[in-house]
Design a protein around this motif. Structure first.
Motif, short mmCIF file in Angstrom:
data_model
loop_
_atom_site.label_atom_id
_atom_site.label_comp_id
_atom_site.label_asym_id
_atom_site.label_seq_id
_atom_site.Cartn_x
_atom_site.Cartn_y
_atom_site.Cartn_z
N ARG A 114 -17.84 10.02 -11.18
CA ARG A 114 -18.90 9.61 -12.01
C ARG A 114 -18.91 10.11 -13.29
O ARG A 114 -18.81 11.43 -13.22
N GLY A 115 -19.12 9.39 -14.44
CA GLY A 115 -18.91 10.17 -15.54
C GLY A 115 -17.66 10.67 -16.05
O GLY A 115 -17.71 11.17 -17.34
N ALA A 116 -16.33 10.36 -15.36
CA ALA A 116 -15.51 10.33 -16.11
C ALA A 116 -15.12 9.57 -16.96
O ALA A 116 -14.94 8.62 -16.90
N ARG A 117 -14.18 10.58 -17.99
CA ARG A 117 -13.41 9.08 -19.05
C ARG A 117 -12.12 8.34 -18.25
O ARG A 117 -11.61 8.71 -17.88
N PHE A 118 -12.65 6.73 -18.51
CA PHE A 118 -12.31 5.96 -17.89
C PHE A 118 -11.03 5.20 -19.14
O PHE A 118 -11.87 4.26 -19.82
N PRO A 119 -9.93 4.87 -19.08
CA PRO A 119 -9.21 5.53 -18.88
C PRO A 119 -8.92 6.82 -19.86
O PRO A 119 -9.32 6.90 -20.94
N GLU A 120 -7.80 7.91 -19.06
CA GLU A 120 -7.68 9.39 -19.13
C GLU A 120 -7.06 8.64 -20.91
O GLU A 120 -5.81 7.89 -20.44
N PRO A 121 -7.21 10.20 -21.69
CA PRO A 121 -6.37 9.47 -22.97
C PRO A 121 -4.86 9.74 -22.87
O PRO A 121 -3.97 8.94 -23.32
N ASP A 122 -4.31 10.17 -21.85
CA ASP A 122 -3.00 10.05 -22.03
C ASP A 122 -2.37 9.22 -20.44
O ASP A 122 -1.44 10.10 -20.23
N THR A 123 -3.12 8.30 -20.25
CA THR A 123 -3.06 6.92 -19.12
C THR A 123 -1.79 6.55 -19.88
O THR A 123 -2.08 6.12 -20.49
N ASN A 124 -1.20 6.21 -18.30
CA ASN A 124 0.14 5.30 -18.56
C ASN A 124 -0.35 3.48 -18.77
O ASN A 124 -0.87 3.87 -17.72
N ARG A 125 -0.16 3.19 -19.93
CA ARG A 125 -1.25 2.14 -20.03
C ARG A 125 -0.33 1.07 -19.43
O ARG A 125 -0.78 -0.57 -19.52
N ASN A 126 0.82 0.95 -19.38
CA ASN A 126 1.31 0.37 -17.93
C ASN A 126 0.83 0.45 -16.53
O ASN A 126 1.77 -0.18 -15.27
N SER A 127 0.26 0.79 -16.15
CA SER A 127 -0.76 0.53 -14.75
C SER A 127 -1.71 -0.12 -14.88
O SER A 127 -2.57 -0.73 -15.48
N LEU A 128 -1.31 -0.67 -13.26
CA LEU A 128 -2.83 -1.31 -12.98
C LEU A 128 -3.72 -0.81 -12.15
O LEU A 128 -3.43 -0.39 -10.95
N TYR A 129 -4.79 -0.71 -12.29
CA TYR A 129 -6.29 -0.43 -11.36
C TYR A 129 -6.78 -0.97 -10.61
O TYR A 129 -7.42 -2.42 -11.05
N ILE A 130 -7.04 -1.18 -9.26
CA ILE A 130 -7.90 -1.39 -8.55
C ILE A 130 -8.82 -1.15 -7.68
O ILE A 130 -9.00 0.24 -6.88
N ILE A 131 -10.15 -1.07 -8.29
CA ILE A 131 -11.16 -1.08 -8.01
C ILE A 131 -11.81 -1.37 -6.60
O ILE A 131 -12.19 -2.30 -6.22
N PRO B 2 0.57 -1.37 -0.14
CA PRO B 2 -0.03 0.15 0.32
C PRO B 2 0.64 1.16 0.07
O PRO B 2 0.50 2.14 -0.24
N LYS B 3 2.04 0.71 0.54
CA LYS B 3 2.58 2.44 0.62
C LYS B 3 3.39 3.04 -0.91
O LYS B 3 3.87 4.07 -1.05
N ASP B 4 3.25 1.67 -1.98
CA ASP B 4 4.00 2.17 -3.29
C ASP B 4 2.57 2.26 -3.93
O ASP B 4 2.87 2.98 -5.50
N LEU B 5 1.40 2.67 -3.87
CA LEU B 5 0.71 3.00 -4.40
C LEU B 5 0.05 4.11 -4.66
O LEU B 5 0.09 4.66 -4.06
N THR B 6 -0.52 4.72 -5.89
CA THR B 6 -0.92 5.82 -5.82
C THR B 6 -2.37 6.24 -5.52
O THR B 6 -3.52 4.71 -6.98
N ILE B 7 -3.71 6.25 -4.95
CA ILE B 7 -4.69 6.17 -4.60
C ILE B 7 -5.46 7.40 -5.93
O ILE B 7 -5.18 8.88 -5.58
N ARG B 8 -6.22 6.97 -6.90
CA ARG B 8 -7.11 8.14 -7.64
C ARG B 8 -8.89 7.89 -6.94
O ARG B 8 -8.99 7.20 -6.94
N TYR B 9 -9.15 8.91 -7.14
CA TYR B 9 -10.67 9.26 -7.30
C TYR B 9 -10.58 9.67 -8.97
O TYR B 9 -10.93 10.67 -8.72
N ILE B 10 -12.26 8.51 -8.95
CA ILE B 10 -12.47 9.30 -10.77
C ILE B 10 -14.07 9.30 -10.34
O ILE B 10 -14.64 8.23 -9.38
#
Length: 84
Positions: free
Chosen positions: A46-63, A36-44
């Motif tokens: 409702r209605g926001a585009r996912f993934p954002e167009p400039d998102t690093n495609r090497n990322s892992l997202y956990i909902i 958990p210390k190495d994770l980046t927490i993001r809040y997305i």
């Protein structure tokens, strides 16, 4: 010190959540405690585009809570993703 304590509680909650899901459920306690210390927490929102167009495609997202719609570059729905 109150702020530090609440952050530690949040990290424990994230650790416990991650530990319930594959492939993290096979990690040993030391790895789970450090993750958990190495994770980046993001809040997305409702209605926001996912993934954002400039998102690093090497990322892992956990909902952790809620759900999102996963869309391609043409805004076509690919999948609906939920907690976990």
């Amino acid at each position: 010190m109150r702020y530090k304590y609440s952050m530690e509680i949040e990290l424990v909650e994230i650790r416990d959540f991650i530990a319930q899901h594959s492939p993290f459920d096979v990690l040993d306690d030391d790895a789970l405690n450090n993750l958990p210390k190495d994770l980046t927490i993001r809040y997305i929102r409702r209605g926001a585009r996912f993934p954002e167009p400039d998102t690093n495609r090497n990322s892992l997202y956990i909902i952790r809570s809620g759900a999102i719609e996963f869309r391609d570059a043409q805004d076509q729905l690919i999948d609906k993703l939920a907690e976990g």
